[in-house]
Structures are given as C-alpha cells and as structure tokens.
Write an enzyme that holds these catalytic residues in place. Sequence first.
Site, mmCIF file in Angstrom:
data_model
loop_
_atom_site.group_PDB
_atom_site.id
_atom_site.type_symbol
_atom_site.label_atom_id
_atom_site.label_comp_id
_atom_site.label_asym_id
_atom_site.label_seq_id
_atom_site.Cartn_x
_atom_site.Cartn_y
_atom_site.Cartn_z
ATOM 1 N N CYS A 105 87.045 106.870 70.695
ATOM 2 C CA CYS A 105 87.402 106.646 69.290
ATOM 3 C C CYS A 105 86.101 106.600 68.487
ATOM 4 O O CYS A 105 85.078 107.108 68.953
ATOM 5 C CB CYS A 105 88.236 105.376 69.119
ATOM 6 S SG CYS A 105 87.409 103.850 69.629
ATOM 7 N N CYS A 149 87.986 99.108 69.156
ATOM 8 C CA CYS A 149 89.416 98.862 68.900
ATOM 9 C C CYS A 149 90.297 99.739 69.790
ATOM 10 O O CYS A 149 90.818 99.279 70.808
ATOM 11 C CB CYS A 149 89.765 99.100 67.431
ATOM 12 S SG CYS A 149 88.861 98.028 66.289
ATOM 13 N N ARG A 150 90.445 101.009 69.437
ATOM 14 C CA ARG A 150 91.424 101.856 70.133
ATOM 15 C C ARG A 150 91.018 102.227 71.547
ATOM 16 O O ARG A 150 91.813 102.071 72.489
ATOM 17 C CB ARG A 150 91.673 103.136 69.319
ATOM 18 C CG ARG A 150 92.407 102.882 68.022
ATOM 19 C CD ARG A 150 92.311 104.081 67.104
ATOM 20 N NE ARG A 150 90.939 104.268 66.610
ATOM 21 C CZ ARG A 150 90.533 105.281 65.860
ATOM 22 N NH1 ARG A 150 91.409 106.224 65.527
ATOM 23 N NH2 ARG A 150 89.292 105.353 65.443
ATOM 24 N N SER A 151 89.795 102.755 71.719
ATOM 25 C CA SER A 151 89.453 103.264 73.057
ATOM 26 C C SER A 151 89.298 102.167 74.117
ATOM 27 O O SER A 151 89.660 102.406 75.270
ATOM 28 C CB SER A 151 88.254 104.212 73.013
ATOM 29 O OG SER A 151 87.094 103.587 72.552
ATOM 30 N N ASN A 157 84.460 102.400 69.437
ATOM 31 C CA ASN A 157 84.614 101.895 70.813
ATOM 32 C C ASN A 157 84.796 100.375 70.853
ATOM 33 O O ASN A 157 84.399 99.710 71.798
ATOM 34 C CB ASN A 157 83.434 102.326 71.710
ATOM 35 C CG ASN A 157 83.674 102.135 73.208
ATOM 36 O OD1 ASN A 157 82.735 101.910 73.962
ATOM 37 N ND2 ASN A 157 84.911 102.204 73.661
ATOM 38 N N ASP A 191 93.553 104.476 63.133
ATOM 39 C CA ASP A 191 92.560 103.414 63.260
ATOM 40 C C ASP A 191 93.123 102.089 62.720
ATOM 41 O O ASP A 191 93.461 102.000 61.541
ATOM 42 C CB ASP A 191 91.344 103.846 62.426
ATOM 43 C CG ASP A 191 90.167 102.931 62.606
ATOM 44 O OD1 ASP A 191 90.326 101.888 63.270
ATOM 45 O OD2 ASP A 191 89.094 103.264 62.089
HETATM 46 P P1 4NP Z 1 87.765 102.118 66.656
HETATM 47 O O1 4NP Z 1 87.830 101.319 65.254
HETATM 48 O O2 4NP Z 1 87.193 103.477 66.338
HETATM 49 O O3 4NP Z 1 89.193 102.178 67.097
HETATM 50 O O4 4NP Z 1 86.873 101.303 67.568
HETATM 51 C C1 4NP Z 1 86.768 101.196 64.377
HETATM 52 C C2 4NP Z 1 85.794 100.249 64.602
HETATM 53 C C3 4NP Z 1 84.755 100.092 63.705
HETATM 54 C C4 4NP Z 1 84.693 100.894 62.579
HETATM 55 C C5 4NP Z 1 85.654 101.855 62.374
HETATM 56 C C6 4NP Z 1 86.700 102.009 63.260
HETATM 57 N N1 4NP Z 1 83.639 100.730 61.659
HETATM 58 O O5 4NP Z 1 83.631 101.438 60.642
HETATM 59 O O6 4NP Z 1 82.753 99.885 61.867
#
Ligand code: 4NP
Length: 156
Positions: free
Chosen positions: A7, A12-14, A10, A123
Amino acid sequence: MKLLLVCLGNICRSPMAEGIFRQLTQQRGLPWEVDSAGTADYHVDEPPDRRAQRASAKLGMSISELRARQVQAADFSYFDWILAMDGDNLRQLQTLAGNKHKARLGLLRDPFLQHPRALEIPDPYWGDMEDFLACAEQIQQAAEAFLQNVGEDGKQ
Ligand code: 4NP
C-alpha cells in the site's frame, strides 16, 4: 510461494493484509512466505496504525510486531506475486519494476487485472474505526478469493 502486499504507507492496509494472509495460509497449512511494504517512506520502522492493530485483533491476529518498510528493487526478483491495494500503488510498482522482473503484479481485489476499472481497497487512513473494520473485512474476502484462484502453490 512468496507474496508481498503493498500500500502507500505500510501502516494500515498492507500490514492488515499481511496478518490476514499469514492467518489464512497457516490455517490451510500452506508454506507461503508473506510480507508487506509501502511505496512511500513516510512511516518506515513504525508499527501499524493503532486502528489497524485493533481491527486485526478483532479478526483474531496480532500485527503489533510488524514494522513498516519501503518497497525495494530486490522485491521484484524475490517475490512471486506483488499485490497492490489500489491503482496508485500498482502504477508506482509498475514504474519501479521496469521491464524484466520475476514477480507478477496485480491488485489484491483484481490479481489478474481483468477489470477495466481498478478494484481497490480504499485507504482508511483519514477515516475512523468503522472504516478500518470494513477495510479488514474487504481484505479478508479478497485474500480468500486470491487463495482460491491461484491455488496452493500460487500458480495459475
Ligand atoms: P496505508 O495508509 O497506505 O494503508 O498504510 C496510509 C498511511 C499513511 C498515509 C497515507 C495512507 N500518509 O499519508 O501518511
């Protein structure tokens, strides 16, 4: 079979997807190697977001020990499959991968890229706990479908 889930951050989703795939492959006795990474370096070495940890705990697993890392060039020759959560992640991966690489690239919800519109895992970072729970369920369903479609050795 070596599988990398990707993602943006790294956190939240992954990592939730890593936990879910670890649980599902363990339950099925499959010797898969599962890892996750982000296309961005914003959160390198951080544990998963607390909401992702809580949503994973609700599904019976702990992901608190995981630490974020960024996708690296070697991933494209090491992993058999690299599955992105959304279309932006996939485009980033395609750019990083170059022409010659071992790993198959796809979307978690559309591994063979058969759908004209990207089927994404949205997201949840800017959302609330409900969004994380919905996200975890969506990942679980997609992971079960992937396991069914690619078979035990990841080949199809
Ligand atoms: P992820 O979520 O891609 O599912 O881990 C996010 C985590 C952090 C951010 C964006 C999405 N950020 O902009 O910091």
